[in-house]
Design a protein around this motif. Structure first.
Motif, PDB file in Angstrom:
ATOM      1  N   TRP A 119       1.033  -1.143   0.391  1.00 46.25           N
ATOM      2  CA  TRP A 119      -0.014  -0.241  -0.052  1.00 46.25           C
ATOM      3  C   TRP A 119       0.917   0.993  -0.055  1.00 46.25           C
ATOM      4  N   TRP A 120       0.607   2.223  -0.598  1.00 40.14           N
ATOM      5  CA  TRP A 120       0.761   3.891  -0.268  1.00 40.14           C
ATOM      6  C   TRP A 120       1.530   4.233   1.365  1.00 40.14           C
ATOM      7  N   TYR A 147      -1.271   5.331   4.161  1.00 37.09           N
ATOM      8  CA  TYR A 147      -3.499   4.714   4.498  1.00 37.09           C
ATOM      9  C   TYR A 147      -2.877   4.102   5.491  1.00 37.09           C
ATOM     10  N   ASN A 206      -6.278   1.893  -5.053  1.00 38.40           N
ATOM     11  CA  ASN A 206      -5.404   2.438  -5.068  1.00 38.40           C
ATOM     12  C   ASN A 206      -5.083   2.276  -6.663  1.00 38.40           C
ATOM     13  N   GLY A 260      -1.611   2.136  -9.492  1.00 34.69           N
ATOM     14  CA  GLY A 260      -1.163   1.721  -7.685  1.00 34.69           C
ATOM     15  C   GLY A 260       0.408   2.115  -7.132  1.00 34.69           C
ATOM     16  N   ASP A 294      -8.432   6.029  -4.945  1.00 31.87           N
ATOM     17  CA  ASP A 294      -7.587   7.021  -5.017  1.00 31.87           C
ATOM     18  C   ASP A 294      -7.014   6.640  -6.403  1.00 31.87           C
ATOM     19  N   ASP A 295      -7.443   7.875  -7.447  1.00 24.83           N
ATOM     20  CA  ASP A 295      -6.788   7.887  -8.181  1.00 24.83           C
ATOM     21  C   ASP A 295      -6.337   8.480  -8.866  1.00 24.83           C
TER      22      ASP A 295
END
Ligand code: GLU
Length: 394
Positions: free
Chosen positions: A129-130, A133, A176, A179, A209-210
């Motif tokens: 993940w980013w 988050y 995302n 991503g 989250d685009d």
């Protein structure tokens, strides 16, 4: 009664770690300032200059004394321009009233989660993940539920995995696509299948989250949940911005579109945090959304060339491998074969820093045994960085 020490920090702050992407970037900047030759592949920001028409709009706004507070949710002009962007670029038709302007996409995510989470709530996050988050979720007092993904599975979660993870306390699913840090991209069919699951669990909100939508290297249109499954749109927040698409990271402008109640809730919180996003940046973002977009084709071609170069370079180094990312500008490099030598991937990242390349350890993203490369850097530096990485593992 014992008084807390003066440097006591709140329990909420103590629950989170600093951002490891920004920490590594700060470190690379400091080393460079001290005279070291460091190639930074750590931060995710395009190295292209901000387009001239955007810079001109910022200068014009300054000259016009456009330097006062704006409405908290953003100027009318930018909310309208963002609505245009959501419709044109994502196929998401929303009125400007359902758009909020924030100080970077990160603030939209923070405000949405902080405005809706209570202690004990659960947030499903596909991993890797980013970095921010899970920290934002923990700051808000909620629990992170990781949905592990694999390179072989395209780093995408499956409908069955989602179904099994949803419980009565699930409040959000964070998606995302494309991503960060893997480039994982969900097509319309993938989203439709996830939508079938979400339809059965009516209490779950979805954050889509685009932000990397314009940076895709696969044929076909970008797909986003609120468009693929319009019936779910009333519980989807779609986040976008100009940072990545228009090389405007320093302007700090994000935009989000969602149901009225959520946009209002985010605005209520924002009225006590930053208030409005920077007025000059907002004027620049209007130009970004409404001005020419054709430069993006050229940027995407250049990112695709760099991607192919970095993927080939990394896969040619013994013990390293990376799949080909479909979008964004990151590669997740698997270095499991070298881990016995380093112990953990933070030590591995520091070893690369000693060899003059800044990367971010996979563990920062909920991954393991590797590191993330941002290929938003020019070809010459990228080639030199790959040579250094090869030497470092040699
Ligand atoms: N999103 C970018 C990255 O992952 C910018 C830094 C950050 O805010 O994390 O590198």
């Amino acid at each position: 009664m014992t008084m807390p020490p003066i440097d006591h920090v709140s329990a909420a702050l103590a629950r989170i770690a600093p951002s490891r992407t920004t920490a590594m970037t700060d470190r690379a900047i400091a080393l460079r300032a001290a005279g070291h030759d460091i190639i930074s592949l750590s931060v995710g920001e395009p190295d292209f200059p901000t387009p001239d028409h955007v810079k001109a709009a910022a200068k014009a706004a300054l000259d016009a004394d456009d330097t006062r507070y704006t409405a908290v949710a953003g100027t009318e002009a930018l909310r309208a321009a963002a609505a245009l962007h959501f419709g044109r670029d994502l196929g998401l038709v929303v009125p400007p009233s359902q758009v909020i302007v924030t100080a970077g996409g990160k603030q939209a995510i923070f405000h949405a989660l902080a405005a809706t989470l209570d202690a004990g709530d659960e947030v499903l996050i596909p991993a890797p993940w980013w970095v921010s988050y899970p920290e934002i979720v923990r700051y808000a007092g909620a629990e992170v539920v990781a949905l592990p993904t694999t390179a072989a599975g395209g780093y995408r979660i499956t409908p069955a995995q989602l179904d099994a993870a949803i419980g009565p306390r699930t409040r959000w699913l964070l998606l995302n696509s494309p991503g960060n840090p893997t480039g994982a991209t969900y097509g319309a069919a993938d989203l439709a299948a996830l939508g079938d699951v979400l339809r059965r669990h009516r209490h779950v909100l979805v954050m889509s989250d685009d932000i990397y939508a314009p940076l895709r290297y696969v044929p076909g249109d970008h797909a986003t949940l609120a468009v693929v499954c319009p019936d779910l749109a009333p519980r989807v927040l779609t986040v976008s911005g100009v940072s990545k698409s228009h090389a405007m990271t320093g302007f700090r402008i994000g935009v989000a579109a969602g149901p009225d109640w959520l946009i209002r809730a985010m605005g209520k919180l924002q009225s006590h945090t930053s208030g409005n996003a920077c007025s000059i940046s907002q004027a620049a973002a209007v130009a970004a959304f409404t001005g020419p977009q054709d430069f993006l084709r050229d940027w995407c071609n250049r990112f695709r060339t760099r991607r192919d170069r970095v993927v080939a370079g990394i896969n040619a180094i013994s013990g390293l491998s990376t799949p080909v990312p479909d979008g964004a500008f990151y590669c997740m490099v698997d270095a499991t074969a070298h881990m016995a030598r380093f112990g953990d991937d933070e030590a591995l990242a520091l070893h690369l820093l000693d060899h003059g390349v800044a990367v971010v350890a996979a563990s920062a993203f909920g991954g393991r045994g590797g590191f993330r490369i941002s290929f938003a850097t020019d070809e010459d530096r990228m080639d030199r960085a790959i040579t250094r990485i090869a030497e470092a593992f040699g």
